[in-house]
Design a protein around this motif. Structure first.
Motif, short mmCIF file in Angstrom:
data_model
loop_
_atom_site.label_atom_id
_atom_site.label_comp_id
_atom_site.label_asym_id
_atom_site.label_seq_id
_atom_site.Cartn_x
_atom_site.Cartn_y
_atom_site.Cartn_z
N LEU A 1 -13.91 44.03 2.42
CA LEU A 1 -13.66 43.93 3.87
C LEU A 1 -14.69 43.04 4.39
O LEU A 1 -15.84 43.27 4.02
CB LEU A 1 -13.30 45.27 4.61
N PRO A 2 -14.63 42.48 5.64
CA PRO A 2 -15.78 41.69 6.23
C PRO A 2 -16.72 42.69 6.85
O PRO A 2 -16.32 43.81 7.10
CB PRO A 2 -15.21 40.88 7.16
N GLY A 3 -17.91 42.18 7.22
CA GLY A 3 -18.64 43.01 7.86
C GLY A 3 -20.17 43.08 7.06
O GLY A 3 -21.10 43.66 7.80
N ARG A 4 -20.35 42.40 6.09
CA ARG A 4 -21.66 42.44 5.34
C ARG A 4 -22.47 41.10 5.99
O ARG A 4 -22.04 40.09 6.06
CB ARG A 4 -21.43 42.34 3.72
N THR A 5 -23.72 41.40 5.97
CA THR A 5 -24.78 40.31 6.48
C THR A 5 -24.99 39.45 5.45
O THR A 5 -24.69 39.56 4.25
CB THR A 5 -25.97 40.97 6.94
N SER B 1 -9.15 40.55 6.01
CA SER B 1 -9.23 41.35 7.14
C SER B 1 -8.68 42.49 7.17
O SER B 1 -7.80 42.85 6.22
CB SER B 1 -8.59 40.51 8.31
N VAL B 2 -8.86 43.49 7.91
CA VAL B 2 -8.18 44.87 7.88
C VAL B 2 -6.70 44.79 7.86
O VAL B 2 -5.91 45.62 7.38
CB VAL B 2 -8.85 45.83 9.02
N GLU C 1 -13.36 37.77 1.09
CA GLU C 1 -13.16 38.97 2.14
C GLU C 1 -11.66 38.78 2.87
O GLU C 1 -11.29 37.81 3.05
CB GLU C 1 -14.28 38.56 3.33
N GLN D 1 -27.36 40.84 2.86
CA GLN D 1 -26.61 41.88 2.14
C GLN D 1 -26.05 41.18 0.79
O GLN D 1 -26.00 41.48 -0.34
CB GLN D 1 -25.73 42.65 2.64
N LYS D 2 -25.39 40.07 1.30
CA LYS D 2 -24.57 39.22 0.33
C LYS D 2 -25.73 38.34 -0.50
O LYS D 2 -25.40 38.25 -2.01
CB LYS D 2 -23.82 38.06 0.75
#
Length: 68
Positions: free
Chosen positions: A9-13, A47-48, A45, A16-17
């Motif tokens: 899921l998206p949300g990593r900076t 989406s929810v 990535e 972090q990647k």
């Protein structure tokens, strides 16, 4: 040429990647005896609305858990 695919899921900076790529590349090179320039890491990535488990979309998980 190892190719490592990471689906999440998206949300990593970006930081972090970058760290994931570094650590994964190091591990693959050490274990598979390959070189960094031969090791590819791909992020996908979703989406929810595009991720589901237990018969429910991720976006709906919290709502249905609240009802129980």
């Amino acid at each position: 040429m190892p190719i490592v695919r990471i689906e999440m899921l998206p949300g990593r900076t970006l930081a972090q990647k970058r760290e994931l790529v570094r650590v994964i590349t190091d591990a693959v090179c050490n274990i598979a005896h390959t070189r960094p320039e031969q090791t590819h890491v791909l992020f996908s990535e979703y989406s929810v609305e595009d991720w589901a488990w237990d018969g429910r979309l991720y976006v709906d998980q919290d709502d249905e858990d609240d009802e129980e």
